[in-house]
Design a protein around this motif. Structure first.
Motif, PDB file in Angstrom:
ATOM      1  N   ALA A  14       0.722  -1.164  -0.086  1.00 44.82           N
ATOM      2  CA  ALA A  14      -0.140   0.140  -0.045  1.00 44.82           C
ATOM      3  C   ALA A  14       0.965   1.201   0.010  1.00 44.82           C
ATOM      4  O   ALA A  14       0.445   2.301  -0.461  1.00 44.82           O
ATOM      5  CB  ALA A  14      -0.969  -0.054   1.303  1.00 44.82           C
ATOM      6  N   GLU A  15       2.112   0.985   0.711  1.00 46.84           N
ATOM      7  CA  GLU A  15       2.790   2.388   0.699  1.00 46.84           C
ATOM      8  C   GLU A  15       3.698   2.291  -0.474  1.00 46.84           C
ATOM      9  O   GLU A  15       4.027   3.650  -1.054  1.00 46.84           O
ATOM     10  CB  GLU A  15       3.757   2.235   2.031  1.00 46.84           C
ATOM     11  N   VAL A  16       4.437   1.223  -0.934  1.00 44.57           N
ATOM     12  CA  VAL A  16       5.243   1.514  -1.894  1.00 44.57           C
ATOM     13  C   VAL A  16       4.839   1.191  -3.459  1.00 44.57           C
ATOM     14  O   VAL A  16       5.051   1.854  -4.370  1.00 44.57           O
ATOM     15  CB  VAL A  16       6.518   0.472  -1.821  1.00 44.57           C
ATOM     16  N   LEU A  17       4.373  -0.042  -3.331  1.00 47.94           N
ATOM     17  CA  LEU A  17       3.953  -0.542  -4.718  1.00 47.94           C
ATOM     18  C   LEU A  17       2.709   0.058  -5.628  1.00 47.94           C
ATOM     19  O   LEU A  17       2.752   0.426  -6.586  1.00 47.94           O
ATOM     20  CB  LEU A  17       3.527  -2.073  -4.873  1.00 47.94           C
ATOM     21  N   ASP A  40       1.624  16.100  -8.217  1.00 40.15           N
ATOM     22  CA  ASP A  40       0.803  17.130  -7.498  1.00 40.15           C
ATOM     23  C   ASP A  40       0.019  16.637  -6.464  1.00 40.15           C
ATOM     24  O   ASP A  40      -0.161  17.129  -5.075  1.00 40.15           O
ATOM     25  CB  ASP A  40       0.114  18.078  -8.446  1.00 40.15           C
ATOM     26  N   ALA A  41      -0.791  15.348  -6.825  1.00 38.12           N
ATOM     27  CA  ALA A  41      -1.506  14.875  -5.752  1.00 38.12           C
ATOM     28  C   ALA A  41      -0.831  13.774  -4.980  1.00 38.12           C
ATOM     29  O   ALA A  41      -1.449  12.686  -4.385  1.00 38.12           O
ATOM     30  CB  ALA A  41      -2.846  14.356  -6.440  1.00 38.12           C
ATOM     31  N   ALA A  42       0.571  13.638  -5.085  1.00 36.93           N
ATOM     32  CA  ALA A  42       1.123  12.559  -4.587  1.00 36.93           C
ATOM     33  C   ALA A  42       0.906  12.493  -3.062  1.00 36.93           C
ATOM     34  O   ALA A  42       1.009  13.440  -2.112  1.00 36.93           O
ATOM     35  CB  ALA A  42       2.509  12.349  -4.544  1.00 36.93           C
ATOM     36  N   PRO A  43       0.621  11.337  -2.516  1.00 33.85           N
ATOM     37  CA  PRO A  43       0.457  11.221  -1.029  1.00 33.85           C
ATOM     38  C   PRO A  43       1.615  11.203  -0.248  1.00 33.85           C
ATOM     39  O   PRO A  43       2.553  11.360  -0.686  1.00 33.85           O
ATOM     40  CB  PRO A  43      -0.455   9.809  -0.838  1.00 33.85           C
ATOM     41  N   GLN A  44       1.698  11.238   1.209  1.00 30.14           N
ATOM     42  CA  GLN A  44       2.740  11.180   1.903  1.00 30.14           C
ATOM     43  C   GLN A  44       3.393   9.947   2.082  1.00 30.14           C
ATOM     44  O   GLN A  44       3.867   9.487   3.025  1.00 30.14           O
ATOM     45  CB  GLN A  44       2.393  11.772   3.299  1.00 30.14           C
ATOM     46  N   ALA A  45       3.368   9.082   1.021  1.00 32.58           N
ATOM     47  CA  ALA A  45       3.857   7.550   1.342  1.00 32.58           C
ATOM     48  C   ALA A  45       5.230   7.406   0.652  1.00 32.58           C
ATOM     49  O   ALA A  45       5.387   6.388   0.289  1.00 32.58           O
ATOM     50  CB  ALA A  45       2.754   6.575   0.434  1.00 32.58           C
ATOM     51  N   ASP A  46       5.984   8.330   0.641  1.00 35.66           N
ATOM     52  CA  ASP A  46       7.376   8.168   0.119  1.00 35.66           C
ATOM     53  C   ASP A  46       8.369   8.346   0.908  1.00 35.66           C
ATOM     54  O   ASP A  46       9.443   8.684   0.793  1.00 35.66           O
ATOM     55  CB  ASP A  46       7.440   9.294  -0.877  1.00 35.66           C
ATOM     56  N   GLY A  47       7.970   7.958   2.291  1.00 43.19           N
ATOM     57  CA  GLY A  47       9.101   7.973   3.331  1.00 43.19           C
ATOM     58  C   GLY A  47       9.917   6.866   3.341  1.00 43.19           C
ATOM     59  O   GLY A  47      11.268   7.021   3.989  1.00 43.19           O
TER      60      GLY A  47
END
Length: 145
Positions: free
Chosen positions: A85-88, A135-142
RNA sequence: CCAGACGGUCGGAUGGCCGCUCCGUCGCAAUGGGGAAACCCGCGGUGGGGAGGAAAGUCCGGGCUCCACGGAAGUACGGUGCCGGCUAACGGCCGGCGGGGGCGACCCCAGGGAAAGUGCCACAGAGAGCAGACCGCCCGUCUGCCCCGGGCUUCGGCCUGGGACGGCAUGGGCAAGGGUGAAAGGGUGCGGUAAGAGCGCACCGCGGCCCCGGCGACGGGGCUGGCAUGGUAAACCCCACCGGGAGCAAGACCGAAUAGGGGCGGCAGCGCCGGGCAACCGGCCAAGCGCACUUCCGCGCCGCCGCCCGGGUGGGUCGCGUCGAGGCGUCCGGCAACGGGCGCCCCAGAGGAAUGGCCAUCCCCCGGAUACCGUCCAGCACGCUGGAUACGGUCCGGCGGACAGAACCCGGCUUACAGGCCGUCUGGCGUU
RNA sequence: UGGGGCGUCGCCAAGCGGUAAGGCAGCGGUUUUUGGUACCGCCAUACCUAGGUUCGAAUCCUAGCGCCCCAG
């Protein structure tokens, strides 16, 4: 297709459930093995494709008896699901099926490393792309930094 | 305070960010999307529910579903096995009885029948299931030697009686002792005897009969027998009791394509052989079709087309969590298991399988440090100094937080399990 | 879910109430110039685990652990 979700930031993925779907992905022989997981990928065709209305990226999970008992297998699949859910999901190629296989290390591996394993596997299989709508990227790029 | 026995109970807490699933509700999406159909599917807000004591192993017992079945009894097979109670039922539970273990609290026991039959009991040993006699003990006979007495004597001895000790001798008696063994055909003691033996007696054990207590297992007592009856039934077996089979992938419903089955209609074929009164059935040949194509040969298929019907696979829905041998509380009966009354509650429902991922703080555990507070030890200039820290704080670190994940549902059993809490009881030590 | 079977030395494998065979491998020796072969000896090494029945258990019973197979 007429996606009802267009402006929302959440990336939905479908789920592989039938044995034939898993065998098709395994038969494509596109796989890469990371310490914490094993990833297989396959471009969809006329036979193996999502039903209309479903997300066009599908993921299946496998946790065999080699991972451990039912508790370990459940936990491995849940961690992989969270990592997917976070990466793929934000970086998946469209019209592609993925299968994520749990290994014995999946349960013990630190979560950050597990996410890196998944991202590396996607890149090795050339199944990685940058988010189509930055622009709509969520905060899942940690995971990267 | 220490050591222990038994029973019960909990099995991390709080918060943040991001998610999953089910139910209710409000709005949007719509003349909506997918699919042959059955049927399935959104988005956003809001409210609520969401793993265990073992969910595990799958060892028993049921519910439920389908199949089988006229009733009863029996046989076979499997299971259970002291007695009474509880329970829907059980191989479960409770309370007893008997046996064994522990100083004790308490724990353990497949605990029916071996005078119904069969089998087995290695090795050792004399003898092991119709018991037996190696050493040994005792009494004779024969015999050796010694001692005592008598008689005879040619003084060398000979005959004879008794006693003691013996013998590779021999005839009997015995089963106490030794020895073998897991077990040696009641045990201990006294008497008795040639030596011994239930041969006799006392007690214990065992068997039989009677009486008393108890629903009963059994216990107590009396009389009597005089030992007959070794063990093994988790060897076969006998007796009593119980058991129809399968399982939610049960099963019910909806229902593609392909192949196969049946019916109707149309068209084609309708030569021969066999069966039959016939309808028709079977076989063979030819034609046709397929093996890329042409000819020959070979092999294979066998009426063709259309419509309809039923079974049925993939697929879908139900079964499936509203109602149950249900949970919680309370009262009553019962030693207890448990039963009954009343009140309240509805409490997980997934389906490649939700109940989570990550992070903080606290709690617990482990390791380390101990400047500081406490505590302990030593010194004394009586308020400090030095040291210890196995303990209580404090600080630091810890891929440290047991066993383990519902799958139709209940009742049990068994197994796994870090640590904590509560209660009752036992033994020991100390104080009063 | 239901049913069946197996765990014996490092490997294979007999034994089915009383002594735990045997082969391969290993070690040592003889033979051989050496190696192999052959022969001899040593394997004081093994009954999946825990209870129980029995005088006595690898064997019988109960529970557990692990593995394999079959049917749907």
């Amino acid at each position: 297709m007429a996606p009802p979700v267009s402006g929302k930031a959440r990336y939905k993925v479908g789920r592989l459930t039938k044995r034939a779907e898993f065998l098709a992905v395994a038969g494509a022989r596109r796989k890469w093995s990371a310490p914490g997981l094993l990833l297989q990928a396959r471009a969809q065709d006329g036979v193996q494709k999502p039903r209309k209305g479903e997300p066009d990226v599908r993921v299946g999970f496998t946790a065999s008896k080699k991972v451990g008992g039912a508790v370990e297998r459940n936990r491995a699949r849940r961690r992989l699901r969270a990592a997917v859910a976070e990466v793929l999901a934000p970086h998946a190629l469209p019209a592609t099926d993925y299968v994520v296989v749990a290994r014995a290390e999946t349960v013990r591996r630190p979560y950050a490393a597990l996410k890196q394993d998944l991202a590396q596997a996607m890149k090795k299989l050339r199944a990685w792309q940058d988010p189509p709508a930055p622009d709509a990227a969520p905060q899942a790029d940690g995971g990267g930094t």
